[in-house]
Design a protein around this motif. Structure first.
Motif, PDB file in Angstrom:
ATOM      1  N   PRO A 145      -5.815  -7.264   5.669  1.00 13.98           N
ATOM      2  CA  PRO A 145      -4.792  -6.945   6.674  1.00 13.98           C
ATOM      3  C   PRO A 145      -3.641  -7.956   6.739  1.00 13.98           C
ATOM      4  N   GLY A 146      -3.898  -9.189   6.335  1.00 11.13           N
ATOM      5  CA  GLY A 146      -2.806 -10.165   6.277  1.00 11.13           C
ATOM      6  C   GLY A 146      -1.823  -9.773   5.185  1.00 11.13           C
ATOM      7  N   TRP A 147      -2.359  -9.362   4.068  1.00 15.82           N
ATOM      8  CA  TRP A 147      -1.529  -8.900   2.956  1.00 15.82           C
ATOM      9  C   TRP A 147      -0.735  -7.657   3.359  1.00 15.82           C
ATOM     10  N   VAL A 148      -1.390  -6.738   4.077  1.00 19.59           N
ATOM     11  CA  VAL A 148      -0.697  -5.510   4.478  1.00 19.59           C
ATOM     12  C   VAL A 148       0.489  -5.847   5.370  1.00 19.59           C
ATOM     13  N   LYS A 149       0.287  -6.757   6.326  1.00 17.31           N
ATOM     14  CA  LYS A 149       1.407  -7.099   7.213  1.00 17.31           C
ATOM     15  C   LYS A 149       2.505  -7.824   6.420  1.00 17.31           C
ATOM     16  N   PHE A 150       2.089  -8.610   5.445  1.00 17.66           N
ATOM     17  CA  PHE A 150       3.055  -9.317   4.597  1.00 17.66           C
ATOM     18  C   PHE A 150       3.965  -8.338   3.862  1.00 17.66           C
ATOM     19  N   ILE A 151       3.364  -7.347   3.221  1.00 13.17           N
ATOM     20  CA  ILE A 151       4.191  -6.399   2.446  1.00 13.17           C
ATOM     21  C   ILE A 151       5.039  -5.560   3.410  1.00 13.17           C
ATOM     22  N   GLU A 152       4.510  -5.292   4.600  1.00 15.06           N
ATOM     23  CA  GLU A 152       5.294  -4.528   5.581  1.00 15.06           C
ATOM     24  C   GLU A 152       6.544  -5.304   6.023  1.00 15.06           C
ATOM     25  N   HIS A 153       6.425  -6.626   6.087  1.00 14.27           N
ATOM     26  CA  HIS A 153       7.590  -7.432   6.484  1.00 14.27           C
ATOM     27  C   HIS A 153       8.551  -7.666   5.327  1.00 14.27           C
ATOM     28  N   PHE A 154       7.997  -8.038   4.178  1.00 15.31           N
ATOM     29  CA  PHE A 154       8.856  -8.603   3.137  1.00 15.31           C
ATOM     30  C   PHE A 154       9.171  -7.664   1.976  1.00 15.31           C
ATOM     31  N   TYR A 155       8.336  -6.653   1.755  1.00 15.61           N
ATOM     32  CA  TYR A 155       8.577  -5.759   0.606  1.00 15.61           C
ATOM     33  C   TYR A 155       8.399  -4.303   1.021  1.00 15.61           C
ATOM     34  N   GLN A 156       9.121  -3.897   2.060  1.00 19.62           N
ATOM     35  CA  GLN A 156       8.974  -2.540   2.601  1.00 19.62           C
ATOM     36  C   GLN A 156       9.153  -1.468   1.531  1.00 19.62           C
ATOM     37  N   ASP A 157      10.075  -1.719   0.612  1.00 17.80           N
ATOM     38  CA  ASP A 157      10.348  -0.690  -0.384  1.00 17.80           C
ATOM     39  C   ASP A 157       9.192  -0.508  -1.358  1.00 17.80           C
ATOM     40  N   LEU A 158       8.250  -1.444  -1.351  1.00 15.22           N
ATOM     41  CA  LEU A 158       7.103  -1.312  -2.263  1.00 15.22           C
ATOM     42  C   LEU A 158       5.894  -0.673  -1.569  1.00 15.22           C
ATOM     43  N   LEU A 159       6.055  -0.297  -0.294  1.00 12.50           N
ATOM     44  CA  LEU A 159       4.917   0.267   0.455  1.00 12.50           C
ATOM     45  C   LEU A 159       4.285   1.488  -0.230  1.00 12.50           C
ATOM     46  N   PRO A 160       5.053   2.333  -0.918  1.00 12.11           N
ATOM     47  CA  PRO A 160       4.393   3.464  -1.594  1.00 12.11           C
ATOM     48  C   PRO A 160       3.359   3.043  -2.648  1.00 12.11           C
ATOM     49  N   HIS A 161       3.424   1.783  -3.083  1.00 15.85           N
ATOM     50  CA  HIS A 161       2.415   1.315  -4.038  1.00 15.85           C
ATOM     51  C   HIS A 161       1.064   1.072  -3.367  1.00 15.85           C
ATOM     52  N   LEU A 162       1.103   0.841  -2.065  1.00 18.38           N
ATOM     53  CA  LEU A 162      -0.115   0.453  -1.353  1.00 18.38           C
ATOM     54  C   LEU A 162      -1.069   1.642  -1.268  1.00 18.38           C
ATOM     55  N   SER A 163      -2.317   1.389  -1.597  1.00 19.10           N
ATOM     56  CA  SER A 163      -3.326   2.430  -1.454  1.00 19.10           C
ATOM     57  C   SER A 163      -3.372   2.868   0.008  1.00 19.10           C
ATOM     58  N   THR A 164      -3.556   4.161   0.242  1.00 24.70           N
ATOM     59  CA  THR A 164      -3.639   4.624   1.626  1.00 24.70           C
ATOM     60  C   THR A 164      -5.052   4.473   2.181  1.00 24.70           C
ATOM     61  N   SER A 165      -5.997   4.066   1.331  1.00 25.39           N
ATOM     62  CA  SER A 165      -7.373   3.891   1.805  1.00 25.39           C
ATOM     63  C   SER A 165      -7.422   2.786   2.852  1.00 25.39           C
ATOM     64  N   LYS A 166      -8.136   3.060   3.931  1.00 30.33           N
ATOM     65  CA  LYS A 166      -8.319   2.030   4.953  1.00 30.33           C
ATOM     66  C   LYS A 166      -9.206   0.918   4.417  1.00 30.33           C
ATOM     67  N   SER A 167      -9.192  -0.180   5.127  1.00 31.96           N
ATOM     68  CA  SER A 167     -10.094  -1.278   4.766  1.00 31.96           C
ATOM     69  C   SER A 167     -11.522  -0.882   5.137  1.00 31.96           C
ATOM     70  N   PRO A 168     -12.508  -1.533   4.526  1.00 32.95           N
ATOM     71  CA  PRO A 168     -13.908  -1.237   4.881  1.00 32.95           C
ATOM     72  C   PRO A 168     -14.166  -1.366   6.391  1.00 32.95           C
ATOM     73  N   GLN A 169     -13.594  -2.377   7.030  1.00 34.50           N
ATOM     74  CA  GLN A 169     -13.810  -2.534   8.477  1.00 34.50           C
ATOM     75  C   GLN A 169     -13.397  -1.280   9.231  1.00 34.50           C
ATOM     76  N   GLN A 170     -12.211  -0.756   8.902  1.00 34.03           N
ATOM     77  CA  GLN A 170     -11.692   0.380   9.670  1.00 34.03           C
ATOM     78  C   GLN A 170     -12.384   1.681   9.291  1.00 34.03           C
ATOM     79  N   MET A 171     -12.789   1.797   8.026  1.00 33.94           N
ATOM     80  CA  MET A 171     -13.579   2.983   7.654  1.00 33.94           C
ATOM     81  C   MET A 171     -14.889   2.989   8.439  1.00 33.94           C
ATOM     82  N   PHE A 172     -15.454   1.792   8.577  1.00 37.38           N
ATOM     83  CA  PHE A 172     -16.713   1.688   9.310  1.00 37.38           C
ATOM     84  C   PHE A 172     -16.527   2.170  10.750  1.00 37.38           C
ATOM     85  N   GLY A 173     -15.480   1.656  11.402  1.00 41.44           N
ATOM     86  CA  GLY A 173     -15.241   2.023  12.806  1.00 41.44           C
ATOM     87  C   GLY A 173     -15.083   3.526  12.969  1.00 41.44           C
ATOM     88  N   ALA A 174     -14.272   4.106  12.055  1.00 39.55           N
ATOM     89  CA  ALA A 174     -14.014   5.549  12.149  1.00 39.55           C
ATOM     90  C   ALA A 174     -15.299   6.348  11.960  1.00 39.55           C
TER      91      ALA A 174
END
Lengths: 581, 157
Positions: A303-332
């Motif tokens: 999640p630190g990396w996700v917030k980093f790319i959201e701040h600094f490399y917004q145009d690269l967000l389509p590269h990010l996998s849409t899969s949630k992290s294991p923590q959030q998959m677990f919660g859901a």
């Protein structure tokens, strides 16, 4: 390399030319106190504690910034040096709140330890009190208490040098100085990614995680609540450290036993949803490869990396996998699949995570993380907070038997376990992607090219004629290097990139034991791979509980239900939040 | 504090910053130029400095906030400078300062919302025989009595 001969406290020593006097002394077993030194990262002479006497020098130089020279004669503990050090420490203490007993670092504070080592029993200077900069508890993960700061600059160096984020820096001067985001913006509104690397190196209690043990105690004490806990892959090799075990000792079974004794209704494993993440994410990768999707795909479980790319490399967000992290998959899943299976109203379920990470606290609070219809993960504890709870409950981890996780969300494979080390997600994903893509068993389960502490690693895996090119980075500074290349179009032949926010991966996360260094990281990584090696199943798609989950509940990877519960979207954040206030 | 309209020439600042593109070592020089032409360091301009010079805003702000020469608020039309050197301090700067701050409704270092006055405290103006001294723009007021403050302020609109 050329060497230099010098004498320290009458001991002759020969060291490499660039060595500092501090390190030369350490090589002799002479320990010089310091409150700011971090090898190769923060050698700035800020705290002045490491002063020594050098024959021929007019004053006492700081040994952490003083290079050795031929024939140098150094004395590290003369009466003059000791008196000066004591005065420096008293000056620091005169400007430091006297609340050790109720400080989060009580008993684990370098300043406290230095005062003890140097035998300071009184402070001859009138106590100053800096009320100028109040506590900043705006953040969901990291809290700053500038009154306690001793201006060592370690956090600044780590934030810039290891993470390349530069969220905080010194501002103003003299007594007004504060280490903060520019314009003294609250941390929550800054570009801080909540990685917590700063608080791992803070010598005092000036930066620390938001302690959420109280809400877990309350949930455990509430008979109307069904409290389940998940433990991240990387916590099982660090929890033992607080109980005197060497770094990297796997304590999985004892941790499970300890959590049961704390009163959790079910003890589950994030490794289970790590396996699930791998199945979703590697199918997503193969899908992108087959259908001309955006490549390289980049992992999204940190999640630190996700917030980093959201701040600094917004145009690269389509590269990010849409899969949630294991923590959030677990919660859901805990509040849907498990709730159904167990016949418990999801409104009564409290999901607690034990994580090596401070950023997971932020992640759990993201508004989109409510796909079960409730907040998916209710409380995130760091490894340190779990230690606090165990100590408060009087549970001695070392004396517990090994117990097993509960089914079904506690069943996992070695692939899930290695999520905790840099390169682990990549290795786990390749183990599955290879077999899904080729329909053949992977010839070699261990993919060693992506392991280890090198900042950026790469590998090419032959998928029966299709070379799959992958990159692995850990520590956001290295991630930034890759993102600059990706932006410049230089990584177009790559298929998959793993990024972990923290150096070494989650085993070096901001929620891990204070003072984590490279040697600790190395040993914890060894521990993780030992866990993997000892598992019967080492490929995520072979996890029987995952197979059953798809058969009984989800349908298929990337299917409608997966999409709703296991995938997410990202936010474009400003690189300069100061302009949007 | 009320939002003030920018009165600096953003375009010419942008041109100037552009000439130092990717030159982080020019930071102080660039900041000085902005301070002198705009009268302060506007936030959006510092962001531009950080992006063009290749420095984080954290570093730019760290550097700028270290030096008293740089200010982050626009200046007023009239600049009040109150001396707090040893002689002025002994002769009662404190009371003059308190009156000024009360009359203007701002603290030292700040600018009134109508941009009429900025108030700074310095040490020392170098004319200790006239203590306590106040300067408004280029006018020197010697032996200032707090009671005289409103009268002085009235001269400047």
């Amino acid at each position: 390399m050329a060497t230099v001969k010098l004498t320290i406290d009458n001991n002759p020593v020969e060291v490499e030319q660039e060595t500092t006097v501090l390190e030369a002394a350490r090589s002799l077993g002479i320990s010089i106190p310091t409150l700011c030194h971090l090898r190769e990262l923060n050698q700035v002479g800020a705290c002045r504690m490491c002063i020594v006497e050098v024959e021929g020098a007019r004053s006492y130089p700081a040994s952490c910034t003083l290079p050795v020279s031929e024939g140098m004669v150094v004395r590290t503990a003369t009466p003059g040096v000791r008196a000066a050090r004591k005065m420096i420490l008293e000056l620091i203490l005169s400007d430091h709140p006297n609340e050790c007993l109720i400080c989060i670092r009580n008993g684990h504070c370098e300043l406290q330890a230095a005062a003890d080592t140097l035998g300071v029993r009184e402070v001859r200077f009138q106590r100053m009190s800096r009320r100028l900069h109040p506590k900043d508890d705006s953040g969901s993960a990291v809290i700053r208490e500038p009154q306690k700061c001793i201006y060592c600059r370690r956090c600044v160096s780590v934030c810039a040098g290891v993470q390349g984020v530069e969220a905080v820096g010194p501002q103003l001067r003299g007594f007004s100085t504060v280490i903060a985001p520019p314009y003294n913006l609250p941390l929550a509104e800054s570009v801080c990614v909540n990685c917590g690397q700063c608080l791992l190196v803070c010598p005092v209690g000036a930066i620390y995680e938001r302690d959420e043990t109280a809400s877990v105690w309350a949930a455990l004490a509430d008979p109307a609540k069904h409290v389940v806990v998940q433990t991240a892959p990387a916590t099982r090799v660090t929890l033992g450290e607080a109980f005197g075990m060497p770094p990297g000792t796997p304590v999985t079974g004892k941790m499970v036993a300890a959590l049961r004794r704390l009163g959790f209704d079910r003890v589950f494993d994030t490794d289970f949803t790590a396996d699930l993440t791998i199945v979703e994410e590697s199918n997503e990768l193969l899908n992108r490869m087959k259908n001309g999707g955006v490549l390289p795909q980049i992992t999204s479980c940190s999640p630190g990396w996700v917030k980093f790319i959201e701040h600094f490399y917004q145009d690269l967000l389509p590269h990010l996998s849409t899969s949630k992290s294991p923590q959030q998959m677990f919660g859901a899943l805990a509040k849907t699949y498990y709730a159904e299976e167990a016949g418990v109203d999801p409104a009564d379920i409290v999901v607690v995570s034990v994580m090596p990470c401070t950023a997971k606290k932020f992640e759990a609070g993201r508004p989109e993380m409510q796909s079960s219809g409730h907040r998916d993960v209710d409380v995130v504890l760091t490894t340190r907070e779990l230690v606090r709870m165990l100590k408060e409950a009087g549970i001695d981890l070392t004396r517990l038997p090994d117990e097993e996780y509960d089914a079904p969300l506690g069943i996992s494979t070695g692939a899930g376990a290695i999520f905790g080390a840099t390169g682990g997600v990549m290795e786990a994903a390749l183990r599955t992607a290879y077999e899904v893509a080729t329909g053949k068993p992977l010839p070699k389960v261990d993919i060693k090219e992506v392991r280890g502490l090198e900042g950026i690693k790469q590998a090419v895996i032959d998928f029966e004629g299709t070379p799959v090119k992958v990159l692995v980075a850990h520590g956001l500074r290295h991630a930034r290097t890759l993102m600059e290349k990706l932006k410049a179009g230089e990584l177009s032949e790559y298929h998959f990139i793993e990024v972990m926010c923290c150096p070494g991966g989650c085993i070096g996360g901001g929620g891990q034991p204070i003072g984590t260094d490279s040697e600790d990281r190395r040993r914890r990584i060894e521990g993780i791979y030992r866990v993997d090696k000892n598992m019967k199943l080492r490929k995520s798609h072979e996890n029987p509980a995952v197979i059953r989950l798809y058969a009984d509940f989800l349908g298929r990877p990337l299917g409608e239900k997966s999409h709703r519960l296991l995938h997410t979207h990202y936010v474009r954040r400003s690189a300069h939040p100061v302009l949007t206030e | 504090m009320a939002q003030l309209v920018d009165d600096y020439d953003r375009e010419s600042l942008t041109c100037f910053i552009q000439t130092h593109r990717n030159q982080p070592a020019s930071l102080i020089q660039v900041l000085s130029h902005i301070q002198q032409t705009a009268g302060y360091l506007p936030k959006p301009v510092l962001v531009e400095v950080s992006e063009k010079l290749g420095l984080s805003l954290t570093e730019v702000y760290s550097t700028a906030s270290f030096y008293a020469f740089f200010t982050f608020r626009p200046r007023g039309r009239h600049n009040i400078v109150l001396c707090n050197g040893t002689a002025c301090y002994v002769k009662g700067t404190g009371a003059v300062r308190a009156t000024l701050e009360r009359e203007l409704g701002i603290r030292a270092g700040d600018t009134t919302a109508d941009r009429r006055f900025s108030l700074d405290v310095v040490r020392c103006l170098g004319c200790c025989a006239l203590a306590p001294v106040v300067m408004v723009d280029k006018d020197v007021y010697a032996g200032v009595d707090p009671a005289k403050v409103p009268e002085i302020l009235n001269k400047y609109q």
